[in-house]
Design a protein around this motif. Structure first.
Motif, mmCIF file in Angstrom:
data_model
loop_
_atom_site.group_PDB
_atom_site.id
_atom_site.type_symbol
_atom_site.label_atom_id
_atom_site.label_comp_id
_atom_site.label_asym_id
_atom_site.label_seq_id
_atom_site.Cartn_x
_atom_site.Cartn_y
_atom_site.Cartn_z
ATOM 1 N N TYR A 97 0.709 -1.405 -0.299
ATOM 2 C CA TYR A 97 -0.088 -0.436 0.260
ATOM 3 C C TYR A 97 0.647 1.240 -0.320
ATOM 4 O O TYR A 97 2.452 1.220 0.267
ATOM 5 C CB TYR A 97 -1.182 0.444 1.797
ATOM 6 C CG TYR A 97 -1.517 -1.305 1.689
ATOM 7 C CD1 TYR A 97 -2.718 -1.803 1.355
ATOM 8 C CD2 TYR A 97 -1.062 -2.292 2.903
ATOM 9 C CE1 TYR A 97 -3.677 -2.609 1.041
ATOM 10 C CE2 TYR A 97 -1.930 -3.977 2.419
ATOM 11 C CZ TYR A 97 -2.896 -3.635 2.338
ATOM 12 O OH TYR A 97 -3.590 -4.501 1.529
ATOM 13 N N GLY A 98 0.499 2.461 -0.195
ATOM 14 C CA GLY A 98 0.616 3.096 -0.062
ATOM 15 C C GLY A 98 1.833 3.645 -1.205
ATOM 16 O O GLY A 98 2.066 3.114 -2.332
ATOM 17 N N LYS B 200 2.188 4.383 8.724
ATOM 18 C CA LYS B 200 1.154 4.758 8.549
ATOM 19 C C LYS B 200 0.388 4.017 6.914
ATOM 20 O O LYS B 200 -1.111 3.948 7.525
ATOM 21 C CB LYS B 200 1.960 5.991 7.828
ATOM 22 C CG LYS B 200 -0.473 6.682 7.943
ATOM 23 C CD LYS B 200 0.223 8.505 7.076
ATOM 24 C CE LYS B 200 -1.100 9.209 6.995
ATOM 25 N NZ LYS B 200 -2.478 8.555 6.510
ATOM 26 N N ALA B 201 0.975 3.005 6.344
ATOM 27 C CA ALA B 201 0.590 2.526 4.756
ATOM 28 C C ALA B 201 -0.382 1.721 5.594
ATOM 29 O O ALA B 201 -1.207 1.547 5.074
ATOM 30 C CB ALA B 201 1.498 2.387 3.766
ATOM 31 N N ARG C 159 -1.553 1.024 8.745
ATOM 32 C CA ARG C 159 -2.915 1.779 9.980
ATOM 33 C C ARG C 159 -3.973 1.929 8.748
ATOM 34 O O ARG C 159 -4.887 1.611 8.695
ATOM 35 C CB ARG C 159 -2.085 2.368 10.313
ATOM 36 C CG ARG C 159 -1.444 1.686 11.717
ATOM 37 C CD ARG C 159 -0.794 2.312 12.504
ATOM 38 N NE ARG C 159 -0.292 3.936 12.575
ATOM 39 C CZ ARG C 159 1.087 3.892 12.362
ATOM 40 N NH1 ARG C 159 1.736 3.296 13.378
ATOM 41 N NH2 ARG C 159 1.681 5.137 12.335
ATOM 42 N N ASP C 160 -3.538 2.878 7.699
ATOM 43 C CA ASP C 160 -4.463 3.673 6.580
ATOM 44 C C ASP C 160 -5.589 2.368 5.779
ATOM 45 O O ASP C 160 -6.168 1.966 5.648
ATOM 46 C CB ASP C 160 -3.582 4.618 5.803
ATOM 47 C CG ASP C 160 -3.100 5.332 6.286
ATOM 48 O OD1 ASP C 160 -3.660 5.417 7.751
ATOM 49 O OD2 ASP C 160 -2.683 6.334 5.750
ATOM 50 N N ASN C 161 -4.897 0.935 6.067
ATOM 51 C CA ASN C 161 -4.883 0.188 4.855
ATOM 52 C C ASN C 161 -6.069 -1.152 5.668
ATOM 53 O O ASN C 161 -6.509 -2.131 6.194
ATOM 54 C CB ASN C 161 -4.254 -0.061 3.875
ATOM 55 C CG ASN C 161 -4.216 0.589 2.989
ATOM 56 O OD1 ASN C 161 -5.044 0.419 1.617
ATOM 57 N ND2 ASN C 161 -3.263 1.202 2.971
ATOM 58 N N ASP D 16 -10.687 -0.991 11.379
ATOM 59 C CA ASP D 16 -11.020 -0.351 12.966
ATOM 60 C C ASP D 16 -11.356 -2.023 13.876
ATOM 61 O O ASP D 16 -10.991 -2.031 14.721
ATOM 62 C CB ASP D 16 -12.402 -0.646 13.187
ATOM 63 C CG ASP D 16 -12.059 1.367 12.423
ATOM 64 O OD1 ASP D 16 -11.050 1.986 11.822
ATOM 65 O OD2 ASP D 16 -13.257 2.352 12.149
#
Length: 364
Positions: A181-182, A287-288, A290-292, A295
């Motif tokens: 990701y990212g 962050k990449a 966590r963003d994907n 929850d």
């Protein structure tokens, strides 16, 4: 009367000298001399392990998967996904903490990737094919639910498995793991020929492929460097492929695929491990990930100032404790003794410089 006294003195002196010369020789009542036999040598009843055996499994696709399975059969199953350019025996590089792994009852299973080690290369296969193969091997082993630990370039493959079988994963651990990701890695701008030229010399010489900085903590692990070199030689030469760069180029090209798989159905906890000095998989990748992650998958991040792209080895002791389901504990060296203390207590000791993170073995 002086003569008898002299005789007694001479006799005593001779007796002492004789006993000294005879050493361990005993004199029997009839004057016979006999030697005490040496103790019987102790020889073990079973073999010591030289590492996990690489086994073969025929898959429904007709391909052959190669894998290792080490640890107790009734232990906690863990799928170990090594970094780029590793074979099924890459898990052997973590055996410097084998005793801890065994004490925690962890069963480590690896499945080799396309073109490395014993496994034939097929240019048509992708990350989703690996996920399917790995799950089929686990099925053959009777493993339903399992944990995952992915190292470095194993990250994108872990994401594929998490997307394909989220209900089977009880925890996902990512050690300096590259995300699919990212932002794409810089090497994605290179052509295949340029990638081959960039890696060919390193994969021909595992000492270059597995080189760590001089200040890397892995330098303190007895035999680690040679084990890494042997792993590199196995990865690129096991089938007589003579360090053909094609599988490595193919895998690195797969790392450029975007977007990564959908992880929205994952509910298992996720652990991210990162070394602040890491330039290969930088901090932005956290962050990449966590963003994907949804929850529904709680994320715990462990970052360390003392490591770079070797965090997975320097803090393997903590990763093992986390894999065993004891993430409420932190591994520290306190008073020259390794402890897995409650996190709050450990943090307080470390902040006061009364303890250091990880096993006391790291302190020499």
């Amino acid at each position: 009367m002086p003569l008898p006294a002299l005789n007694r003195t001479v006799t005593t002196t001779v007796g002492i000298a004789t006993a000294a010369l005879l050493g361990g020789i005993a004199i029997g009542g009839a004057g016979a001399v006999s030697a005490s036999p040496p103790a019987e040598p102790k020889v073990q009843n079973s073999f010591d392990s030289l590492g996990a055996d690489v086994r073969a499994a025929e898959l429904s696709s007709g391909r052959t998967a190669h894998y290792t399975d080490s640890g107790p059969a009734d232990g906690t199953p863990v799928l170990y996904i090594g970094g780029t350019g590793t074979s099924a025996r890459a898990v052997h590089m973590t055996d410097f903490m084998r005793t801890t792994r065994e004490n925690l009852g962890l069963r480590m299973i690896t499945v080799e990737r396309n073109g490395f080690g014993d496994t034939d290369y097929d240019a048509k296969l992708g990350k989703a094919d690996y996920a399917k193969d790995a799950l089929e091997v686990l099925d053959k082993l009777g493993v339903k639910k399992f944990k995952v630990i992915a190292i470095s370039g194993g990250g994108p493959y872990a994401a594929e498995i998490a997307a394909k079988a989220p209900e089977r994963i009880s925890a996902l651990h990512l050690g300096a793991a590259l995300p699919p990701y990212g932002e794409k890695p810089a090497f994605c701008a290179l052509t295949d020929d340029q990638l081959a030229a960039a890696v060919k010399d390193e994969i021909k010489d595992p000492r270059k492929w597995w080189a760590f900085p001089d200040d890397s903590p892995v330098k303190s692990i007895p035999g680690f460097a040679d084990t890494a070199y042997e792993e590199g030689a196995r990865t690129y030469n096991q089938r007589g492929q003579q360090a053909d760069p094609a599988p490595q180029v193919h895998e690195q090209r797969l790392y450029c695929d975007r977007p990564g798989p959908d992880l929205s159905k994952l509910k298992a906890p996720v652990f991210l491990y990162h070394g602040d000095k890491d330039t290969t998989v930088p901090a932005s990748t956290l962050k990449a990930w966590r963003d994907n992650l949804p929850d529904t998958a709680p994320v715990k991040t462990r970052t360390y100032a003392d490591t770079g792209h070797d965090v997975q080895y320097r803090h393997w002791d903590q990763i093992l404790v986390d894999l065993a389901g004891r993430s409420d504990r932190t591994v520290v060296c306190h008073d020259k003794r390794t402890r897995a203390l409650p996190a709050g207590e450990a943090d307080a000791l470390v902040s006061k410089k009364r303890a250091t993170l990880g096993s006391c073995a790291w302190n020499g």
